[in-house]
Design a protein around this motif. Sequence first.
Motif, PDB file in Angstrom:
ATOM      1  N   SER A   1       0.829  -1.216   0.000  1.00  0.00           N
ATOM      2  CA  SER A   1       0.000   0.000   0.000  1.00  0.00           C
ATOM      3  C   SER A   1       0.855   1.254   0.000  1.00  0.00           C
ATOM      4  O   SER A   1       0.557   2.222  -0.714  1.00  0.00           O
ATOM      5  CB  SER A   1      -0.927   0.011   1.219  1.00  0.00           C
ATOM      6  OG  SER A   1      -1.884  -1.004   1.122  1.00  0.00           O
ATOM      7  N   GLN A   2       1.926   1.239   0.786  1.00  0.00           N
ATOM      8  CA  GLN A   2       2.826   2.386   0.845  1.00  0.00           C
ATOM      9  C   GLN A   2       3.553   2.595  -0.484  1.00  0.00           C
ATOM     10  O   GLN A   2       3.737   3.725  -0.928  1.00  0.00           O
ATOM     11  CB  GLN A   2       3.832   2.221   1.981  1.00  0.00           C
ATOM     12  CG  GLN A   2       3.211   2.191   3.359  1.00  0.00           C
ATOM     13  CD  GLN A   2       2.617   3.525   3.742  1.00  0.00           C
ATOM     14  OE1 GLN A   2       3.285   4.548   3.681  1.00  0.00           O
ATOM     15  NE2 GLN A   2       1.350   3.520   4.108  1.00  0.00           N
ATOM     16  N   ILE A   3       3.943   1.507  -1.116  1.00  0.00           N
ATOM     17  CA  ILE A   3       4.582   1.595  -2.434  1.00  0.00           C
ATOM     18  C   ILE A   3       3.590   2.148  -3.452  1.00  0.00           C
ATOM     19  O   ILE A   3       3.910   3.061  -4.217  1.00  0.00           O
ATOM     20  CB  ILE A   3       5.136   0.226  -2.872  1.00  0.00           C
ATOM     21  CG1 ILE A   3       6.342  -0.152  -2.015  1.00  0.00           C
ATOM     22  CG2 ILE A   3       5.513   0.240  -4.359  1.00  0.00           C
ATOM     23  CD1 ILE A   3       6.838  -1.577  -2.214  1.00  0.00           C
ATOM     24  N   ASP A   4       2.368   1.607  -3.448  1.00  0.00           N
ATOM     25  CA  ASP A   4       1.338   2.058  -4.386  1.00  0.00           C
ATOM     26  C   ASP A   4       1.028   3.545  -4.219  1.00  0.00           C
ATOM     27  O   ASP A   4       0.745   4.242  -5.196  1.00  0.00           O
ATOM     28  CB  ASP A   4       0.056   1.247  -4.217  1.00  0.00           C
ATOM     29  CG  ASP A   4       0.207  -0.200  -4.654  1.00  0.00           C
ATOM     30  OD1 ASP A   4       1.192  -0.529  -5.347  1.00  0.00           O
ATOM     31  OD2 ASP A   4      -0.668  -1.009  -4.286  1.00  0.00           O
ATOM     32  N   ALA A   5       1.100   4.023  -2.977  1.00  0.00           N
ATOM     33  CA  ALA A   5       0.804   5.433  -2.689  1.00  0.00           C
ATOM     34  C   ALA A   5       1.998   6.343  -2.963  1.00  0.00           C
ATOM     35  O   ALA A   5       1.895   7.558  -2.826  1.00  0.00           O
ATOM     36  CB  ALA A   5       0.368   5.579  -1.237  1.00  0.00           C
ATOM     37  N   GLY A   6       3.118   5.753  -3.346  1.00  0.00           N
ATOM     38  CA  GLY A   6       4.302   6.544  -3.639  1.00  0.00           C
ATOM     39  C   GLY A   6       5.075   6.970  -2.406  1.00  0.00           C
ATOM     40  O   GLY A   6       5.980   7.797  -2.483  1.00  0.00           O
ATOM     41  N   GLN A   7       4.760   6.391  -1.255  1.00  0.00           N
ATOM     42  CA  GLN A   7       5.433   6.756  -0.016  1.00  0.00           C
ATOM     43  C   GLN A   7       6.716   5.960   0.216  1.00  0.00           C
ATOM     44  O   GLN A   7       7.543   6.367   1.019  1.00  0.00           O
ATOM     45  CB  GLN A   7       4.473   6.605   1.159  1.00  0.00           C
ATOM     46  CG  GLN A   7       3.303   7.571   1.038  1.00  0.00           C
ATOM     47  CD  GLN A   7       2.283   7.377   2.135  1.00  0.00           C
ATOM     48  OE1 GLN A   7       2.361   6.473   2.936  1.00  0.00           O
ATOM     49  NE2 GLN A   7       1.296   8.256   2.154  1.00  0.00           N
ATOM     50  N   ILE A   8       6.843   4.849  -0.468  1.00  0.00           N
ATOM     51  CA  ILE A   8       8.082   4.072  -0.430  1.00  0.00           C
ATOM     52  C   ILE A   8       8.542   3.923  -1.878  1.00  0.00           C
ATOM     53  O   ILE A   8       7.858   3.287  -2.680  1.00  0.00           O
ATOM     54  CB  ILE A   8       7.885   2.675   0.199  1.00  0.00           C
ATOM     55  CG1 ILE A   8       7.417   2.791   1.650  1.00  0.00           C
ATOM     56  CG2 ILE A   8       9.177   1.864   0.118  1.00  0.00           C
ATOM     57  CD1 ILE A   8       7.097   1.449   2.295  1.00  0.00           C
ATOM     58  N   PRO A   9       9.701   4.507  -2.221  1.00  0.00           N
ATOM     59  CA  PRO A   9      10.192   4.402  -3.605  1.00  0.00           C
ATOM     60  C   PRO A   9      10.876   3.052  -3.831  1.00  0.00           C
ATOM     61  O   PRO A   9      12.099   2.932  -3.752  1.00  0.00           O
ATOM     62  CB  PRO A   9      11.168   5.572  -3.720  1.00  0.00           C
ATOM     63  CG  PRO A   9      11.673   5.764  -2.322  1.00  0.00           C
ATOM     64  CD  PRO A   9      10.541   5.386  -1.414  1.00  0.00           C
ATOM     65  N   ALA A  10      10.052   2.027  -4.055  1.00  0.00           N
ATOM     66  CA  ALA A  10      10.600   0.681  -4.186  1.00  0.00           C
ATOM     67  C   ALA A  10       9.687  -0.171  -5.050  1.00  0.00           C
ATOM     68  O   ALA A  10       8.540   0.179  -5.318  1.00  0.00           O
ATOM     69  CB  ALA A  10      10.746   0.043  -2.806  1.00  0.00           C
TER      70      ALA A  10
END
Length: 75
Positions: free
Chosen positions: A20-29
Amino acid sequence: MKRLAVFVSGRGSNFRAICSQIDAGQIPAVICMFVTDNPQGKGLQFARSRDIPSYALDTKMSRFPEQILRLLEDH
């Protein structure tokens, strides 16, 4: 961008939160590999639904460490 390998032994709730964090752009991974010791786990189903290369491995096998290293090198 970071490449992540995710190791899950349970339901995969932390894995879902990371996604979810990756999808939201909060984790660049990007998650490049998912490994679990639970072939019936919901985390494995979720990883496969996202087309993440996924593996269910028996942690009791003597070659388990070598399997992990080989998978990491391949991804």
